[in-house]
Design a protein around this motif. Structure first.
Motif, PDB file in Angstrom:
ATOM      1  N   MET A 231      -4.676   6.665  -6.764  1.00  0.00           N
ATOM      2  CA  MET A 231      -4.491   5.429  -7.526  1.00  0.00           C
ATOM      3  C   MET A 231      -3.213   4.679  -7.155  1.00  0.00           C
ATOM      4  SD  MET A 231      -7.033   4.916  -9.609  1.00  0.00           S
ATOM      5  CE  MET A 231      -6.397   3.839 -10.875  1.00  0.00           C
ATOM      6  N   LYS A 232      -2.196   5.397  -6.686  1.00  0.00           N
ATOM      7  CA  LYS A 232      -0.897   4.751  -6.514  1.00  0.00           C
ATOM      8  C   LYS A 232      -0.220   5.052  -5.181  1.00  0.00           C
ATOM      9  CE  LYS A 232       3.684   5.046  -8.667  1.00  0.00           C
ATOM     10  NZ  LYS A 232       4.428   5.610  -9.799  1.00  0.00           N
ATOM     11  N   LEU A 233       0.002   6.337  -4.896  1.00  0.00           N
ATOM     12  CA  LEU A 233       0.835   6.695  -3.737  1.00  0.00           C
ATOM     13  C   LEU A 233       0.184   6.320  -2.410  1.00  0.00           C
ATOM     14  CD1 LEU A 233       2.238  10.182  -4.849  1.00  0.00           C
ATOM     15  CD2 LEU A 233       3.212   7.908  -5.179  1.00  0.00           C
ATOM     16  N   LYS A 234      -1.145   6.397  -2.330  1.00  0.00           N
ATOM     17  CA  LYS A 234      -1.820   6.035  -1.078  1.00  0.00           C
ATOM     18  C   LYS A 234      -1.583   4.561  -0.758  1.00  0.00           C
ATOM     19  CE  LYS A 234      -6.189   6.429   1.405  1.00  0.00           C
ATOM     20  NZ  LYS A 234      -7.589   6.884   1.377  1.00  0.00           N
ATOM     21  N   GLY A 235      -1.734   3.700  -1.780  1.00  0.00           N
ATOM     22  CA  GLY A 235      -1.497   2.264  -1.581  1.00  0.00           C
ATOM     23  C   GLY A 235      -0.049   1.982  -1.203  1.00  0.00           C
ATOM     24  N   ILE A 236       0.890   2.676  -1.872  1.00  0.00           N
ATOM     25  CA  ILE A 236       2.313   2.479  -1.561  1.00  0.00           C
ATOM     26  C   ILE A 236       2.591   2.874  -0.117  1.00  0.00           C
ATOM     27  CG2 ILE A 236       4.633   3.374  -2.074  1.00  0.00           C
ATOM     28  CD1 ILE A 236       3.863   3.450  -5.015  1.00  0.00           C
ATOM     29  N   SER A 237       2.005   3.983   0.330  1.00  0.00           N
ATOM     30  CA  SER A 237       2.257   4.433   1.710  1.00  0.00           C
ATOM     31  C   SER A 237       1.723   3.416   2.725  1.00  0.00           C
ATOM     32  CB  SER A 237       1.645   5.812   1.951  1.00  0.00           C
ATOM     33  OG  SER A 237       0.245   5.748   2.039  1.00  0.00           O
ATOM     34  N   ILE A 238       0.575   2.785   2.416  1.00  0.00           N
ATOM     35  CA  ILE A 238       0.041   1.765   3.341  1.00  0.00           C
ATOM     36  C   ILE A 238       0.955   0.533   3.348  1.00  0.00           C
ATOM     37  CG2 ILE A 238      -1.941   0.296   3.892  1.00  0.00           C
ATOM     38  CD1 ILE A 238      -3.695   2.379   2.360  1.00  0.00           C
ATOM     39  N   CYS A 239       1.455   0.132   2.160  1.00  0.00           N
ATOM     40  CA  CYS A 239       2.396  -1.000   2.083  1.00  0.00           C
ATOM     41  C   CYS A 239       3.646  -0.723   2.916  1.00  0.00           C
ATOM     42  CB  CYS A 239       2.800  -1.262   0.633  1.00  0.00           C
ATOM     43  SG  CYS A 239       1.476  -1.944  -0.382  1.00  0.00           S
ATOM     44  N   TYR A 240       4.176   0.498   2.798  1.00  0.00           N
ATOM     45  CA  TYR A 240       5.377   0.859   3.565  1.00  0.00           C
ATOM     46  C   TYR A 240       5.090   0.836   5.066  1.00  0.00           C
ATOM     47  CZ  TYR A 240       7.945   2.355  -0.620  1.00  0.00           C
ATOM     48  OH  TYR A 240       8.611   2.380  -1.815  1.00  0.00           O
ATOM     49  N   SER A 241       3.904   1.307   5.424  1.00  0.00           N
ATOM     50  CA  SER A 241       3.525   1.314   6.839  1.00  0.00           C
ATOM     51  C   SER A 241       3.439  -0.116   7.385  1.00  0.00           C
ATOM     52  CB  SER A 241       2.179   2.034   6.983  1.00  0.00           C
ATOM     53  OG  SER A 241       1.804   2.122   8.316  1.00  0.00           O
ATOM     54  N   ALA A 242       2.832  -1.018   6.588  1.00  0.00           N
ATOM     55  CA  ALA A 242       2.732  -2.435   7.006  1.00  0.00           C
ATOM     56  C   ALA A 242       4.117  -3.052   7.129  1.00  0.00           C
ATOM     57  CB  ALA A 242       1.891  -3.208   5.985  1.00  0.00           C
ATOM     58  N   LEU A 243       4.994  -2.784   6.155  1.00  0.00           N
ATOM     59  CA  LEU A 243       6.341  -3.353   6.176  1.00  0.00           C
ATOM     60  C   LEU A 243       7.134  -2.828   7.366  1.00  0.00           C
ATOM     61  CD1 LEU A 243       8.399  -5.137   4.805  1.00  0.00           C
ATOM     62  CD2 LEU A 243       8.946  -3.251   3.246  1.00  0.00           C
ATOM     63  N   LYS A 244       6.972  -1.556   7.662  1.00  0.00           N
ATOM     64  CA  LYS A 244       7.664  -0.973   8.820  1.00  0.00           C
ATOM     65  C   LYS A 244       7.197  -1.644  10.117  1.00  0.00           C
ATOM     66  CE  LYS A 244       7.917   2.336  12.201  1.00  0.00           C
ATOM     67  NZ  LYS A 244       7.080   2.546  13.383  1.00  0.00           N
ATOM     68  N   SER A 245       5.876  -1.890  10.238  1.00  0.00           N
ATOM     69  CA  SER A 245       5.355  -2.566  11.438  1.00  0.00           C
ATOM     70  C   SER A 245       5.962  -3.950  11.588  1.00  0.00           C
ATOM     71  CB  SER A 245       3.826  -2.681  11.367  1.00  0.00           C
ATOM     72  OG  SER A 245       3.243  -1.402  11.358  1.00  0.00           O
ATOM     73  N   ALA A 246       6.125  -4.648  10.455  1.00  0.00           N
ATOM     74  CA  ALA A 246       6.704  -5.999  10.496  1.00  0.00           C
ATOM     75  C   ALA A 246       8.178  -5.948  10.899  1.00  0.00           C
ATOM     76  CB  ALA A 246       6.548  -6.661   9.131  1.00  0.00           C
ATOM     77  N   LEU A 247       8.930  -5.011  10.315  1.00  0.00           N
ATOM     78  CA  LEU A 247      10.370  -4.938  10.587  1.00  0.00           C
ATOM     79  C   LEU A 247      10.652  -4.513  12.024  1.00  0.00           C
ATOM     80  CD1 LEU A 247      11.707  -3.277   7.299  1.00  0.00           C
ATOM     81  CD2 LEU A 247      11.737  -5.683   7.926  1.00  0.00           C
TER      82      LEU A 247
END
Length: 1105
Positions: A842-858
């Motif tokens: 419900m929560k941690l999987k989505g957060i991990s994908i958000c972090y992965s996307a942000l890391k790709s951008a940075l």
């Protein structure tokens, strides 16, 4: 009987532990035990767990345990006492030595005075003794290792009754297991040192003692009706097995990799193994004992057969192998015991280990080899014929034959190996037994072996090697069996066909197709001949004819098992005969061109693609067939030369123009499809887009035409999004579109093609995805595919996101990602606290994908983040704040427990510390402390991706701080803002000096005591930490040196002097490299110094914990 052990205590004496008993009575404790161990009420059990956790932490724990042991009325009370004692003696900060000696002696006397306790209580109490002994193995009192007297204590048990003998053996067995058990919460170097010392000082004596007990058992008539006698023999055999299973060299071999196991027996044991009596003892035990015990004797023989080759000279090895082979012959000549599944399984493992450890050239030199290989072949054939009996054991028999046959080209011995006689018989037995099993499975409605595809594939891959031995015989058999299956065509078209007969025929055909795929896939370039290729063609013809027959009968005449078998065959044929490097003129096409008109691999590719399109059209409701078909398509679409050939095929052109649910039903959104089935759409569009890319170039019209079905879907959603009309359909449509687009985005690896996709999706359709996240944020089935799509769009793979200098696309894409991450982050936090089983999906999987996307951008290098502040755009600040909010909602333990989360968070943190230290320094002190604590905890993890990222992040922070301090005196006006940021960080570190000191301790601990897998990464932040905390480093150094015996102190002091030799007071790359080199030498020298003489406990570990 009542035994006394060294020390003051006995079962009636109060141990030197806490005296008063408050709060909770014995009766209440027993009620708690009942709730904990046998209660059915979940609430009561949780409450009992809480109360008992408090008991373990209370100062009265020891006195309560003694009360439970001495006055408890149930076995569960005694079990609770043992559990509490186990947790107490396992603590990182240990109890005083005297107290632990008292506890050990008390338990020894307790079990000696009450040998008829419940077995699980005795086991739990003995585990406490084993833990005390292991953790105190190096502890010295009055120049004696106080916890090593255990073997002498056990010998007192062995002089008593049968019950006492059993307890003594269990103590040795548990101790051996405990010494071998790696506790990942403690330093691995300490475990290895204790295990090695135990191996060198005690393990051989334990094995000799156990073998002498077994000899005594065999010397007198066995009374197998006596339960105590049986139990004793069982425990002694388990003890021998634990000795042989010991991790002698610290390899920590994966127990599941059973076929690659070599037992690294110490050289000092050589004399035991060279005595023929040792092997004879266990073979005799196998023949004398009932099945439950005889399988343990076989398990020991499995380990003896796996003894490392280097233990013996060549003549000794031949003699040892000869004794093993004699034992095998004796078992096969008296096979009564093998009717027991446990014995049968262990014997199959034993046979497989013979070939794992010995070469075929050595086996054929054994005198009994011809007779034994005949017996093994007959045993294998019988096993294969009884396919329903112990199916998991067949794996080992096939492993033996696979390895024997694979070794044939390399045998130099003149002795006949006889495999050309027996291997075809094994192949025939496998094939005929599987075909004969079908009728029994269908008529008796049994579980079909074909449904267990993992086992089937494993067995077929083993068979493929065996089947190529005397290949002519295999082909002749399969051709003959295919001829017998010809009446299937009549059954298909006969309206009066009996369903059972048809099902049997279909099951046989499925097996035949699997088998043809297997033998074709077993072709080896260096052993294959033109005749063999022609035979492959003969067999393949029949399968291609069957494909044609099955497809003309669709959709009325269909069989899932045959379809899955055909896909296996096609994949094996592709690997063997279709590819970039394979000869076009292979003889495999000779027969196929006559019968089917297939003359080369171009024609085969046409057949492949026609089959793929047919499956996607007619098997839309069958997920196994669709997913296997799409995997096959995906494998075909990887090679460039194959892609060039594929795009010329009409079936491919059809797919590129008609990828809609009208032609391919699996692309539909019907309720009959599970949402998890939508995953295969990503694979489909990845393969399809690769095919599109071959001739796409810069043709935007072609791309628009390809995207037309997706455009229509999005336009439909736009029209109905605001109404409540069929919201479920909209949701399913969006999930499908997100998965389709992710597949497309994954395959677009050029700037031109990616730009086409970006222009298509932005600005029209991305807002729809934003609104979807906002509306259905609490439904992971909907949010996960969309977040994964965004993460894929942010990936700058092959520099595809390096847009033209006049293009704002990079910034526009980042703004959209920022909005989506902020929306999701704010909404997901509104869900509040979630249960343990819900928190990840419900929560941690989505957060991990958000972090992965942000890391790709940075890290993507396609956005200039300074622009946002310059023009007052808050998208960058917002996404960083969302990062912080989501982070603070996650506990440190969850960060490390969930691998995907840790592998997205820590690399993201590495990017932030590398390029955005101003953001890190601006964090509120509690947030900064949270981040630094997460780094500190991540340093010790076994995941090298995480620990290396932590080292790099720490290095950036330390370097930033060091440079700020170095510049502080100069204070140039133009850098006032940077100076303020550095000052904030410096002030925080001055307020919390233990943060960096703790991390220095952790890194030094890793270098000195741990198995450091990323030494270079660890060395980089360590230099900065030492330069910033020289005083604390001196204290660490002094603490480590002083903890060692006097002779070693000067050696360690010299190691530390060498560590800093030539290292200057700066963090230049040259200076870092010098320190890294020194650290490598330092680690080696310190390990050498600490390794000599096991008399010193690694007490410096406590200082660095």
């Amino acid at each position: 009987m009542f035994l006394r052990f060294s020390g003051k205590s006995n079962a009636n004496q109060k141990i030197a532990w806490s005296v008063s008993i408050h709060h909770i009575s014995l009766a209440e404790l027993e009620v708690l035990c009942t709730h904990l161990y046998v209660g059915t009420d979940l609430t009561q059990r949780i409450e009992a767990e809480k109360a008992l956790l408090e008991l373990i932490d209370s100062p009265e724990c020891l006195s309560k345990c003694q009360l439970l042991l001495e006055q408890g009325t149930t076995s569960y009370a005694q079990l609770l006492a043992a559990t509490c004692l186990s947790k107490l003696v396992s603590r990182v900060s240990p109890l005083p030595v005297e107290q632990r000696v008292d506890i050990r002696n008390y338990i020894l006397n307790y079990v000696a005075s009450q040998p008829k306790l419940a077995p699980f209580v005795i086991q739990a109490l003995i585990q406490v003794i084993a833990k005390i002994t292991k953790l105190g193995w190096f502890e010295v009192q009055k120049d004696q290792f106080v916890f090593r007297e255990i073997i002498a204590d056990v010998k007192k048990f062995l002089q008593g009754t049968v019950e006492h003998c059993i307890i003594g053996v269990i103590i040795l067995s548990e101790l051996t297991q405990e010494m071998n058990l790696v506790d990942y919460s403690r330093p691995s170097a300490k475990h290895r040192k204790i295990a090695t010392s135990f191996r060198d000082t005690s393990l051989k004596d334990i094995l000799v003692l156990a073998c002498s007990l077994l000899k005594e058992v065999l010397a007198k008539p066995l009374n197998l009706q006596d339960q105590g006698q049986q139990n004793l023999v069982m425990q002694v055999l388990k003890l021998v097995l634990n000795c042989l299973n010991f991790d002698f060299i610290g390899s920590s071999a994966d127990e599941s990799a059973d076929d690659l196991c070599t037992v690294q027996i110490p050289t000092t044991w050589r004399t035991i193994l060279l005595e023929p009596e040792t092997l004879d003892l266990f073979f005799n035990l196998y023949h004398s004992l009932p099945p439950l015990l005889s399988q343990l004797a076989l398990s020991c023989l499995v380990q003896f057969a796996s003894t490392r080759r280097s233990l013996f000279s060549s003549p000794e090895r031949a003699k040892y192998l000869g004794n093993l082979i004699k034992g095998v012959k004796r078992i096969l000549e008296n096979p009564q015991g093998l009717s027991d599944p446990g014995n049968y399984h262990e014997f199959c493992r034993f046979l497989a280990r013979l070939k794992t450890n010995y070469q075929l050239g050595e086996l054929v030199m054994v005198k009994e080899y011809p007779e034994v290989i005949r017996l093994i072949a007959n045993f294998t054939i019988t096993s294969l014929q009884h396919w329903e009996f112990a199916p998991n054991s067949v794996h080992y028999l096939l492993t033996l034959w696979q390895r024997m046959v694979a070794s044939v080209p390399f045998v130099k011995s003149t002795e006949p190996h006889l495999l050309d006689t027996y291997a075809p018989e094994i192949t025939k037995a496998f094939i005929t037994s599987r075909l004969e099993s079908v009728a029994i499975v269908v008529r008796d409605n049994l579980d079909d072996p074909l449904d267990d595809t993992a086992t089937v594939f494993q067995q077929l891959e083993q068979l493929c090697t065996v089947s190529r031995c005397e290949y002519e015989k295999t082909c002749t058999l399969l051709v003959q069996l295919f001829a017998n299956a010809q009446n299937y065509q009549k059954l298909l078209h006969s309206p009066s066909a009996i369903t059972v007969d048809k099902a049997i025929q279909e099951g046989r055909l499925a097996w035949l197709v699997y088998l043809v795929g297997t033998v074709v896939g077993g072709r080896l370039t260096y052993t294959s001949t033109d005749e063999h290729d022609a035979m492959d063609g003969e067999l393949s013809c029949r399968v291609f004819q069957l494909i044609s027959l099955m497809d003309t009968g669709l959709p009325q005449c269909s069989n899932e098992k045959i379809e899955l078998a055909i896909l296996w065959f096609l994949d094996q044929f592709r690997k063997t005969y279709v590819g970039d490097q394979l000869q076009r003129t292979s003889k495999v096409y000779a027969r196929m061109s006559e019968v089917l008109g297939i003359t080369d691999d171009n024609h085969v590719l046409e057949t492949f693609m026609t089959k793929i399109v047919t499956n996607l059209k007619y098997w839309g409701r069958c997920e196994p067939v669709i997913s296997r078909t799409l995997q096959f398509l995906n494998d075909l679409s990887v090679g460039y030369i194959l892609l060039k050939k594929l795009v010329k095929i009409d079936a491919v052109k059809f797919m590129l123009k008609n990828h809609t649910s009208e032609h391919f039903p699996f692309l539909g959104i019907s309720d009959s499809y599970s949402l998890s089935d939508f995953r295969c759409r990503t694979t489909f569009y990845t393969a399809l887009t690769r095919l599109l890319m071959v001739d796409l170039g810069e043709d935007e019209d072609e791309f628009e035409n390809f995207m037309l079905p997706l455009t229509v879907s999005f336009e439909t959603i736009l029209q109905i999004f605001n109404n409540n009309f069929k919201q479920e359909d909209v949701k399913r449509m969006l999930i499908g579109l997100a998965r389709d687009l992710r597949g497309i985005a994954f395959a677009l690896n050029t700037k031109t093609s990616y730009t086409m996709l970006f222009d298509w999706i932005y600005p029209t359709y991305l807002p729809i995805l934003q609104r979807t996240i906002e509306r259905w944020y609490g439904e992971p089935a909907c949010t996960t595919p969309i977040l994964k799509l965004m993460a894929e769009l942010m990936q700058n793979r092959s520099q595809r996101l390096n847009f033209d200098v006049s293009s704002p696309n990079g910034i526009l894409l980042f703004r959209e990602a920022s909005k989506m991450i902020c929306t999701y982050g704010n909404q997901i936090l509104s869900l509040g606290s979630l249960s343990k089983d819900q928190i990840y999906p419900m929560k941690l999987k989505g957060i991990s994908i958000c972090y992965s996307a942000l890391k790709s951008a940075l890290c993507g290098n396609y956005v200039s983040f300074g622009v946002f502040k310059l023009y007052g755009d808050n998208h960058f600040d917002n996404v960083l704040q969302a990062f912080v909010k989501m982070l603070l909602s996650v506990s440190h333990s969850d960060l490390l427990q969930y691998r995907k989360l840790s592998q997205s968070y820590y690399p993201l943190l590495e990017c932030l510390t590398q390029d955005h230290m101003s953001f890190i320094t601006n964090l509120d002190p509690p947030v900064l402390l949270y981040v630094l604590t997460s780094i500190s905890e991540g340093l010790t993890t076994f995941d090298t991706v995480v620990s290396s990222s932590c080292c790099t992040s720490l290095d950036y922070i330390v370097t930033y701080l060091f440079k700020h301090i170095a510049k502080e005196g100069k204070k140039p006006l133009r850098c006032r803002e940077a100076t303020q940021a550095g000052q904030r960080l410096l002030h925080f570190m001055q307020q919390n000096p233990d943060v960096l000191q703790q991390m220095m301790s952790v890194l030094m601990n890793i270098i000195v005591f741990e198995d450091c897998r990323n030494q270079w990464s660890v060395s980089r932040p360590l230099l900065g930490l030492i330069l910033l905390n020289e005083k604390y480093f001196s204290e660490l150094r002094a603490s480590l040196i002083n903890s060692q015996p006097l002779p070693k102190q000067e050696v360690l002091a010299q190691c530390f002097r060498n560590l800093m030799e030539g290292v200057e007071q700066n963090l230049s790359i040259k200076n870092r490299d010098r320190f890294t080199q020194n650290l490598s030498v330092f680690r080696r020298d310190v390990a050498e110094a600490l390794r000599n003489d096991g008399s010193s406990e690694l007490c410096s570990l406590d200082m660095m914990s």
